[in-house]
Design an enzyme around this catalytic site. Structure first.
Site, PDB file in Angstrom:
ATOM      1  N   GLY A 137       0.753  -1.054   0.058  1.00 26.44           N
ATOM      2  CA  GLY A 137       0.099  -0.059  -0.190  1.00 26.44           C
ATOM      3  C   GLY A 137       0.729   1.202   0.030  1.00 26.44           C
ATOM      4  N   HIS A 189       2.397   4.707  -4.981  1.00 29.83           N
ATOM      5  CA  HIS A 189       2.718   5.869  -5.920  1.00 29.83           C
ATOM      6  C   HIS A 189       2.950   5.246  -7.228  1.00 29.83           C
ATOM      7  CE1 HIS A 189       6.506   3.312  -5.492  1.00 29.83           C
ATOM      8  NE2 HIS A 189       6.580   3.599  -4.192  1.00 29.83           N
ATOM      9  N   HIS A 234       4.209   1.816  -8.023  1.00 29.77           N
ATOM     10  CA  HIS A 234       3.392   0.452  -7.934  1.00 29.77           C
ATOM     11  C   HIS A 234       2.308   0.713  -9.255  1.00 29.77           C
ATOM     12  CE1 HIS A 234       4.022   1.484  -3.460  1.00 29.77           C
ATOM     13  NE2 HIS A 234       4.427   0.076  -3.878  1.00 29.77           N
ATOM     14  N   GLY A 289       8.794  -4.957  -8.606  1.00 32.04           N
ATOM     15  CA  GLY A 289       9.816  -3.871  -8.969  1.00 32.04           C
ATOM     16  C   GLY A 289      11.366  -4.181  -8.911  1.00 32.04           C
ATOM     17  N   SER A 301       9.169   5.658  -3.403  1.00 28.10           N
ATOM     18  CA  SER A 301       9.041   4.824  -2.487  1.00 28.10           C
ATOM     19  C   SER A 301       8.202   5.095  -1.261  1.00 28.10           C
ATOM     20  CB  SER A 301      10.579   4.428  -1.632  1.00 28.10           C
ATOM     21  OG  SER A 301      10.226   3.821  -0.450  1.00 28.10           O
ATOM     22  N   ARG A 319       8.237   5.041   1.576  1.00 28.49           N
ATOM     23  CA  ARG A 319       9.215   5.638   2.798  1.00 28.49           C
ATOM     24  C   ARG A 319       9.395   6.992   2.376  1.00 28.49           C
ATOM     25  NH1 ARG A 319      10.675   0.339   3.217  1.00 28.49           N
ATOM     26  NH2 ARG A 319      10.145  -0.387   5.251  1.00 28.49           N
TER      27      ARG A 319
END
Ligand code: AMP
Length: 277
Positions: A30, A33, A36, A146, A184, A186
């Site tokens: 989840g 971005h 994905h 990825g 990412s 993060r």
């Protein structure tokens, strides 16, 4: 787009397959971005049906604070996936995946030692276990991962081969911000100051890859790349290594297809990236 919460809800996949349709699986945690969505786009292009999974897998987090702070945004994720032609979003609660008494771990030897495997104890066992479960639960014919998580991609290819899981693994190129930073989930946790430093990781890897291709001394280049990253403002480089692209064996000379991989800390955020050599 339907939302499935239980393994039983995935029975619809058999109906698709009985009518000759091919099924793609895109596993995610989840906080979606464009990286994905590129996997979803590739899945959509190559298969008749697309399942995206959204599960923040507690077993692959080596630090409880990272699990606690991992961004969760199912509503936003689901709104992003709706226009992408996704047929099914599988977003189960943890107890559906790990019911009481759950006792099995999938562990891949060799490829999991070194790099992220050394710095994130248990991470790849957790990842391999959830990915294997998702493959078996969905019975998809094809799964999309990825290249940003290069070590993970090689491990997934290995486990599918070793366990004879009938699924084809497709690796997809890393999607980047205009300044080169690999997208990412993060990145959301970077402060504005750290966000401006973050592209230095990719810049250093790209520069080092060019020097490696030009035949310069490997040790010197790796040392200079680490310095370039910390000079830019990263707190520390966790690893920066030249490896064979599929076996992930350390390389002493250039000649075979190789990958340069790194992880580095910027404030409380750990970023990873890799480039071909
Ligand atoms: P995650 O949600 O971080 O577990 O990632 C789910 C999948 O998306 C994995 O296969 C990742 O490698 C892939 N992925 C994450 N970031 C990117 C990116 N920037 N470009 C391409 N794929 C990505």
């Amino acid at each position: 787009m339907k939302i499935a919460r239980t393994v039983a809800d995935l029975r619809i996949v058999s109906d698709w397959q009985r009518s000759g349709q091919t099924v793609a699986l895109v596993p995610t945690m989840g906080a979606l971005h464009a990286g994905h969505l590129s996997l979803v786009g590739r899945a959509r292009a190559l298969c008749d049906r697309v399942i995206v999974t959204l599960f923040v897998n507690p077993r692959q987090f080596d630090r409880p604070e990272d699990l606690g702070k991992y961004p969760r945004s199912e509503e936003r994720d689901s709104a992003m996936l709706e226009p992408c032609g996704v047929d099914l979003l599988f977003a189960p609660p943890p107890e559906e995946i790990y019911p009481a008494g759950f006792a099995t771990t999938v562990s891949v030897a060799g490829l999991t030692s070194g790099m992220c495997g050394d710095f994130r104890p248990g991470h790849f066992d957790g990842m391999a276990t959830i990915v294997t479960k998702l493959f078996l639960m969905s019975r998809a014919e094809r799964a999309f991962f990825g290249e940003k998580d290069w070590q993970q991609l090689q491990i997934v290819r290995r486990l599918v081969q070793d366990l004879n899981i009938p699924i084809e693994i497709t690796g997809c190129p890393t999607v980047r911000e205009p300044d080169g930073l690999a997208m990412s989930s993060r990145n959301e946790r970077l402060s504005p100051g750290d966000r401006s430093i973050a592209p230095a990781l990719f810049a250093a890897l790209t520069h080092a890859a060019k020097r490696l291709q030009a035949g310069e001394e490997i040790e010197d280049i790796l040392f200079a790349a680490r310095k370039q990253i910390t000079d830019a403002g990263f707190d520390r480089v966790e690893y920066l290594e030249l490896r064979h692209h599929t076996t992930l064996e350390p390389l002493q000379h250039i000649g075979e297809p190789a990958r340069l991989l790194a992880a580095a800390w910027l404030g409380p955020v750990r970023l990873i990236d890799n480039v071909p050599v």
